[in-house]
Scaffold this motif. Structure first.
Motif, PDB file in Angstrom:
ATOM      1  N   HIS A  64      99.966 106.196  25.588  1.00  0.00           N
ATOM      2  CA  HIS A  64      98.977 106.027  24.524  1.00  0.00           C
ATOM      3  C   HIS A  64      99.615 106.257  23.159  1.00  0.00           C
ATOM      4  O   HIS A  64     100.487 107.104  23.021  1.00  0.00           O
ATOM      5  CB  HIS A  64      97.817 107.018  24.697  1.00  0.00           C
ATOM      6  N   TYR A  66      98.440 107.345  19.364  1.00  0.00           N
ATOM      7  CA  TYR A  66      97.380 107.935  18.553  1.00  0.00           C
ATOM      8  C   TYR A  66      97.758 107.710  17.097  1.00  0.00           C
ATOM      9  O   TYR A  66      98.821 108.155  16.668  1.00  0.00           O
ATOM     10  CB  TYR A  66      97.264 109.441  18.824  1.00  0.00           C
ATOM     11  N   ILE A 188      93.122 105.000  19.209  1.00  0.00           N
ATOM     12  CA  ILE A 188      93.970 105.318  20.341  1.00  0.00           C
ATOM     13  C   ILE A 188      94.187 104.021  21.086  1.00  0.00           C
ATOM     14  O   ILE A 188      93.223 103.329  21.451  1.00  0.00           O
ATOM     15  CB  ILE A 188      93.309 106.351  21.282  1.00  0.00           C
TER      16      ILE A 188
END
Length: 192
Positions: A64, A66, A188
């Motif tokens: 991921h 962010y 995200i």
């Protein structure tokens, strides 16, 4: 009311961003399918905005990315300031931004967030899903249209990422944002 030079309420500020960020670029310069779709909309990814405090624009954790909150900067210039108001609330001595202009600014924030994602993963085609978008709207206390404002970011992500752009979301009204920006967007993104 503060609006981008090429935008009027209800019109899109996105082409103004393309003109300001990418004069002279064309679809042949796009390096990914996502950037090609941006180019078809008259957009290109800007340079990642320099942080205004002690943070980085984006970090990777697992699979991921962010992003930090992104403001509506075009060529290093904040496109508007003030609180979002429908015009029937607020005081006349405060700068206000229309919901339509703020929606356009939210789309600019989303493009800037994609630039931050690209800065850490290298290729936007690696995005498999936008997991979550959080949008902050500097709101007059009586303004309750935050979801409509943040739709500017959500719809832009859907246009350029298709199904992978569908996401969970929060749209939050706040008293003030950095540099008196009317909107701020963070996201995200999952990637492969």
């Amino acid at each position: 009311m503060s609006t981008p030079a090429a935008a009027t309420p209800g019109s899109s500020a996105i082409p103004a961003q393309a003109e300001n960020n990418a004069a002279g670029t064309d679809n042949a310069g796009a390096s990914s399918a996502v950037e090609q779709r941006l180019a078809e909309l008259g957009l290109t990814l800007p340079e990642v905005a320099a942080p205004v405090a002690a943070y980085v624009p984006a970090v990777i954790s697992g699979n991921h990315v962010y992003t930090s909150g992104q403001l509506p900067f075009i060529n290093g210039k904040l496109q508007g300031t003030g609180k979002v108001s429908s015009g029937t609330e607020g005081t006349s001595d405060e700068p206000t931004v229309s919901p339509e202009a703020a929606r356009d600014y939210a789309a600019v924030c989303a493009v800037n967030a994609l630039a931050a994602v690209k800065s850490v993963i290298g290729d936007l085609d690696r995005i498999t899903r936008i997991v979550k978008v959080v949008g902050f709207v500097s709101s007059d206390p009586s303004f309750t249209g935050q979801p409509g404002v943040i739709n500017g970011a959500s719809e832009l992500l859907g246009k350029v990422l298709g199904d992978a752009g569908q996401h969970a979301r929060s749209a939050v009204g706040v008293a003030v944002l950095p540099l008196d920006s009317p909107v701020e967007v963070e996201l995200i993104a999952e990637f492969a």
